[in-house]
Design an enzyme around this catalytic site. Structure first.
Site, PDB file in Angstrom:
ATOM      1  N   LEU A 125       0.295  12.696  -5.724  1.00  0.00           N
ATOM      2  CA  LEU A 125      -0.977  12.092  -6.113  1.00  0.00           C
ATOM      3  C   LEU A 125      -1.769  11.719  -4.855  1.00  0.00           C
ATOM      4  CD1 LEU A 125      -2.832  10.813  -8.349  1.00  0.00           C
ATOM      5  CD2 LEU A 125      -1.526   8.699  -8.057  1.00  0.00           C
ATOM      6  N   THR A 126      -1.110  11.047  -3.904  1.00  0.00           N
ATOM      7  CA  THR A 126      -1.786  10.486  -2.725  1.00  0.00           C
ATOM      8  C   THR A 126      -2.318  11.584  -1.799  1.00  0.00           C
ATOM      9  OG1 THR A 126      -0.209   8.660  -2.862  1.00  0.00           O
ATOM     10  CG2 THR A 126      -1.467   8.859  -0.821  1.00  0.00           C
ATOM     11  N   GLY A 131      -5.524   6.724  -1.071  1.00  0.00           N
ATOM     12  CA  GLY A 131      -4.219   6.166  -1.419  1.00  0.00           C
ATOM     13  C   GLY A 131      -4.371   5.260  -2.624  1.00  0.00           C
ATOM     14  N   ARG A 268      30.651 -16.937  10.540  1.00  0.00           N
ATOM     15  CA  ARG A 268      30.147 -17.206  11.894  1.00  0.00           C
ATOM     16  C   ARG A 268      30.185 -18.707  12.197  1.00  0.00           C
ATOM     17  NH1 ARG A 268      29.112 -15.419  17.001  1.00  0.00           N
ATOM     18  NH2 ARG A 268      27.225 -16.379  17.866  1.00  0.00           N
ATOM     19  N   GLN A 336      17.529 -13.448  10.251  1.00  0.00           N
ATOM     20  CA  GLN A 336      17.529 -14.762  10.914  1.00  0.00           C
ATOM     21  C   GLN A 336      18.926 -15.389  10.874  1.00  0.00           C
ATOM     22  OE1 GLN A 336      14.848 -15.562  12.464  1.00  0.00           O
ATOM     23  NE2 GLN A 336      15.502 -17.550  13.238  1.00  0.00           N
ATOM     24  N   GLY A 340      21.053 -13.066  16.830  1.00  0.00           N
ATOM     25  CA  GLY A 340      20.895 -11.888  17.706  1.00  0.00           C
ATOM     26  C   GLY A 340      21.587 -10.657  17.140  1.00  0.00           C
ATOM     27  N   GLU A 363       3.939   3.398  -4.445  1.00  0.00           N
ATOM     28  CA  GLU A 363       3.585   3.311  -5.880  1.00  0.00           C
ATOM     29  C   GLU A 363       2.639   2.138  -6.149  1.00  0.00           C
ATOM     30  OE1 GLU A 363       6.375   4.371  -8.843  1.00  0.00           O
ATOM     31  OE2 GLU A 363       7.654   5.420  -7.419  1.00  0.00           O
TER      32      GLU A 363
HETATM   33  C1  LIG Z   1       7.631   6.184   2.193  1.00  0.00           C
HETATM   34  C2  LIG Z   1       6.482   6.495   1.249  1.00  0.00           C
HETATM   35  C3  LIG Z   1       6.706   7.342   0.171  1.00  0.00           C
HETATM   36  C4  LIG Z   1       5.633   7.684  -0.688  1.00  0.00           C
HETATM   37  N1  LIG Z   1       5.858   8.591  -1.701  1.00  0.00           N
HETATM   38  C5  LIG Z   1       4.798   9.036  -2.436  1.00  0.00           C
HETATM   39  C6  LIG Z   1       4.971  10.082  -3.382  1.00  0.00           C
HETATM   40  O1  LIG Z   1       6.081  10.574  -3.595  1.00  0.00           O
HETATM   41  N2  LIG Z   1       3.872  10.539  -4.046  1.00  0.00           N
HETATM   42  C7  LIG Z   1       2.630  10.013  -3.830  1.00  0.00           C
HETATM   43  O2  LIG Z   1       1.685  10.480  -4.466  1.00  0.00           O
HETATM   44  N3  LIG Z   1       2.437   9.011  -2.945  1.00  0.00           N
HETATM   45  C8  LIG Z   1       3.489   8.526  -2.224  1.00  0.00           C
HETATM   46  N4  LIG Z   1       3.307   7.516  -1.298  1.00  0.00           N
HETATM   47  C9  LIG Z   1       1.966   6.986  -1.082  1.00  0.00           C
HETATM   48  C10 LIG Z   1       1.782   5.541  -1.509  1.00  0.00           C
HETATM   49  O3  LIG Z   1       1.744   5.438  -2.899  1.00  0.00           O
HETATM   50  C11 LIG Z   1       0.504   5.027  -0.805  1.00  0.00           C
HETATM   51  O4  LIG Z   1       0.822   4.891   0.570  1.00  0.00           O
HETATM   52  C12 LIG Z   1       0.022   3.723  -1.380  1.00  0.00           C
HETATM   53  O5  LIG Z   1      -0.454   3.902  -2.680  1.00  0.00           O
HETATM   54  C13 LIG Z   1      -1.092   3.087  -0.515  1.00  0.00           C
HETATM   55  O6  LIG Z   1      -2.067   4.010  -0.161  1.00  0.00           O
HETATM   56  P1  LIG Z   1      -2.533   4.115   1.373  1.00  0.00           P
HETATM   57  O7  LIG Z   1      -1.286   4.253   2.187  1.00  0.00           O
HETATM   58  O8  LIG Z   1      -3.527   5.202   1.487  1.00  0.00           O
HETATM   59  O9  LIG Z   1      -3.179   2.722   1.704  1.00  0.00           O
HETATM   60  P2  LIG Z   1      -4.723   2.288   1.431  1.00  0.00           P
HETATM   61  O10 LIG Z   1      -5.087   2.572   0.028  1.00  0.00           O
HETATM   62  O11 LIG Z   1      -5.565   2.864   2.515  1.00  0.00           O
HETATM   63  O12 LIG Z   1      -4.618   0.719   1.626  1.00  0.00           O
HETATM   64  C14 LIG Z   1      -4.654   0.076   2.904  1.00  0.00           C
HETATM   65  C15 LIG Z   1      -4.672  -1.428   2.667  1.00  0.00           C
HETATM   66  O13 LIG Z   1      -5.846  -1.797   1.928  1.00  0.00           O
HETATM   67  C16 LIG Z   1      -5.478  -2.492   0.750  1.00  0.00           C
HETATM   68  N5  LIG Z   1      -6.431  -2.175  -0.339  1.00  0.00           N
HETATM   69  C17 LIG Z   1      -6.857  -0.958  -0.751  1.00  0.00           C
HETATM   70  N6  LIG Z   1      -7.720  -1.084  -1.785  1.00  0.00           N
HETATM   71  C18 LIG Z   1      -7.812  -2.424  -2.053  1.00  0.00           C
HETATM   72  C19 LIG Z   1      -8.521  -3.198  -2.994  1.00  0.00           C
HETATM   73  N7  LIG Z   1      -9.302  -2.639  -3.932  1.00  0.00           N
HETATM   74  N8  LIG Z   1      -8.389  -4.560  -2.964  1.00  0.00           N
HETATM   75  C20 LIG Z   1      -7.584  -5.140  -2.043  1.00  0.00           C
HETATM   76  N9  LIG Z   1      -6.878  -4.455  -1.114  1.00  0.00           N
HETATM   77  C21 LIG Z   1      -6.991  -3.105  -1.111  1.00  0.00           C
HETATM   78  C22 LIG Z   1      -4.071  -2.002   0.414  1.00  0.00           C
HETATM   79  O14 LIG Z   1      -3.392  -2.934  -0.415  1.00  0.00           O
HETATM   80  C23 LIG Z   1      -3.480  -1.898   1.820  1.00  0.00           C
HETATM   81  O15 LIG Z   1      -3.046  -3.165   2.253  1.00  0.00           O
HETATM   82  C24 LIG Z   1       4.366   7.131  -0.473  1.00  0.00           C
HETATM   83  C25 LIG Z   1       4.160   6.241   0.609  1.00  0.00           C
HETATM   84  C26 LIG Z   1       5.193   5.931   1.462  1.00  0.00           C
HETATM   85  C27 LIG Z   1       4.926   5.008   2.631  1.00  0.00           C
END
Ligand SMILES: Cc1cc2nc3c(=O)[nH]c(=O)nc-3n(C[C@H](O)[C@H](O)[C@H](O)COP(=O)(O)OP(=O)(O)OC[C@H]3O[C@@H](n4cnc5c(N)ncnc54)[C@H](O)[C@@H]3O)c2cc1C
Length: 380
Positions: A125-126, A131, A268, A336, A340, A363
């Site tokens: 999806l992403t 995201g 410990r 914590q 160390g 997610e």
């Molecule tokens: C290890 C890993 C595995 C993953 N696996 C999958 C997968 O299998 N399939 C898939 O599709 N995706 C996957 N993802 C993607 C994941 O779902 C996204 O990273 C996540 O949804 C956040 O999107 P972004 O990283 O683009 O962050 P962004 O959307 O750019 O967000 C950046 C920051 O802004 C904040 N933010 C954004 N919009 C708002 C709002 N409206 N109000 C307040 N705060 C906001 C967010 O909370 C975050 O703190 C994976 C990610 C990781 C790290």
């Protein structure tokens, strides 16, 4: 609500714990340091039914419910968050999407292979630019005769390189229009389906995260999941279930970190007595145990409602939000308590600490969970 564990769930927990201790525990740090995605372990989990937990037995799955599923994810995550994350993504996202929205021939073709781990599943999806705002996707699917042509890049995809099959959500309508996305099944050997950068991550390093690239990738209309335009709505339903599994993942990590910290605090000694006897440490343990219990009740409530068919958008978001924040806090406190030694790779808590952070991001971030919860309670 009584969530007392029944005999079946207890047995499943014990079997999973034994599996994790035999097949996962001895290799956790090696996989973490080399960022190796251990495909063979998933094949072994397939033999046990762990790769098709929610898939009905008719399709080769274990035919279990959500309460058993959260037990399995927790027990694996207690030992290794990475394997727990991959297991959750395979079961809830790719397999879950086909289970929920596939037609009979799609289910018959895919579910037995996913449930036995003949196929590892991915779910895309992403995208690089979208995201949290996933509905604003750029990847397109354009109809040409009886086929669809996919173009675009999905990123952060669990099993983006090693997945044998992916469910991909692509835009089939105008940007920002309502109902403009559709879900498709794409098999790995389809021409035009490739993979890109594999991420070098802080934690969850044995769970492969990589780009999936579609370059004029032609797939038949028979690979379309559900109706045209329903892809995003379907994804939200899939994520309702997926978030319960990430909440269980977070709970397992928190329990793993707590178990290690409790044992260490009893052993410990400083100033002539076990550090557990200092109130500063015992109060930390008390907070950890209480927060884990509260998270567990939220996760069980969401799983219970899901298993009896009650809508769980709010409950899944609450469980995911709370359990993932608890996992980060508990893992931090565990480091914590180890002092160390907790800062080294000789003890398990530094890895729990690194792995836990993903739970507040994947997610849907904690901020997005709060948006979902607020929307639900304001609509009540
Ligand atoms: C290890 C890993 C595995 C993953 N696996 C999958 C997968 O299998 N399939 C898939 O599709 N995706 C996957 N993802 C993607 C994941 O779902 C996204 O990273 C996540 O949804 C956040 O999107 P972004 O990283 O683009 O962050 P962004 O959307 O750019 O967000 C950046 C920051 O802004 C904040 N933010 C954004 N919009 C708002 C709002 N409206 N109000 C307040 N705060 C906001 C967010 O909370 C975050 O703190 C994976 C990610 C990781 C790290």
């Amino acid at each position: 609500m009584d969530f007392a564990t029944d005999e079946l769930t207890r047995q499943i927990g014990e079997t999973t714990r034994n599996f994790a201790s035999q097949y996962i525990k001895p290799h956790v740090m090696q996989w973490d340091e080399s960022q190796e995605f251990p495909v063979q372990v998933f094949k072994e989990m397939g033999k046990l039914g762990l790769m098709g937990v929610l898939v009905p037995e008719d399709y080769g799955g274990a035919g279990l419910g959500y309460l058993e599923y959260i037990t399995i994810i927790q027990e694996i995550a207690r030992v290794c968050g990475s394997i727990g994350l991959s297991l959750a993504a395979h079961n809830s996202l790719c397999t879950g999407h086909i289970l929920l929205f596939g037609n009979e021939s799609q289910k018959a073709a895919c579910l037995p292979r996913l449930a036995t781990a003949e196929w590892i599943g991915a779910w895309g999806l992403t995208e690089p630019g979208t995201g949290s705002d996933a509905a604003n996707m750029k990847t397109t699917a354009v109809k040409e005769g009886n086929d669809w042509i996919l173009n675009g890049t999905k990123c952060w995809i669990t099993h983006g390189k090693s997945g044998d099959i992916a469910v991909v959500i692509a835009r089939t309508g105008e940007p920002r229009a309502k109902n403009n996305a559709t879900a498709f099944i794409v098999e790995r050997d389809t021409p035009g389906f490739g993979s890109g950068k594999k991420e070098n991550k802080l934690g969850m390093r044995a769970s492969e995260t990589a780009e999936m690239i579609f370059d004029n990738c032609r797939i038949p209309d028979s690979n379309r999941l559900g109706n045209v335009g329903e892809g995003f709505k379907q994804s939200l339903k899939v994520l309702d279930g997926g978030r319960i599994s990430i909440a269980a993942l977070a709970l397992g990590i928190a329990k793993g970190a707590y178990d290690a910290a409790l044992q260490y605090a009893k052993e410990r000694e400083q100033f002539g007595k076990p550090i557990a006897q200092f109130q500063g440490i015992s109060f930390k343990l008390a907070d950890m145990a209480t927060e884990i219990m509260a998270a567990e009740l939220l996760v069980q409530q969401a799983a219970h409602k899901k298993s009896v068919g009650i809508p769980v958008t709010k409950e899944a978001a609450m469980a995911k939000y709370y359990a993932s924040e608890v996992a980060v806090k508990v893992a931090n406190d565990a480091v914590q308590i180890f002092g160390g030694y907790g800062y080294t790779k000789d003890f398990p808590v530094e890895k729990f600490y690194r792995d836990s952070k993903l739970c507040t991001i994947g997610e849907g971030t904690s901020e997005i969970q709060k948006i979902v919860i607020a929307r639900e309670i304001l609509a009540d």
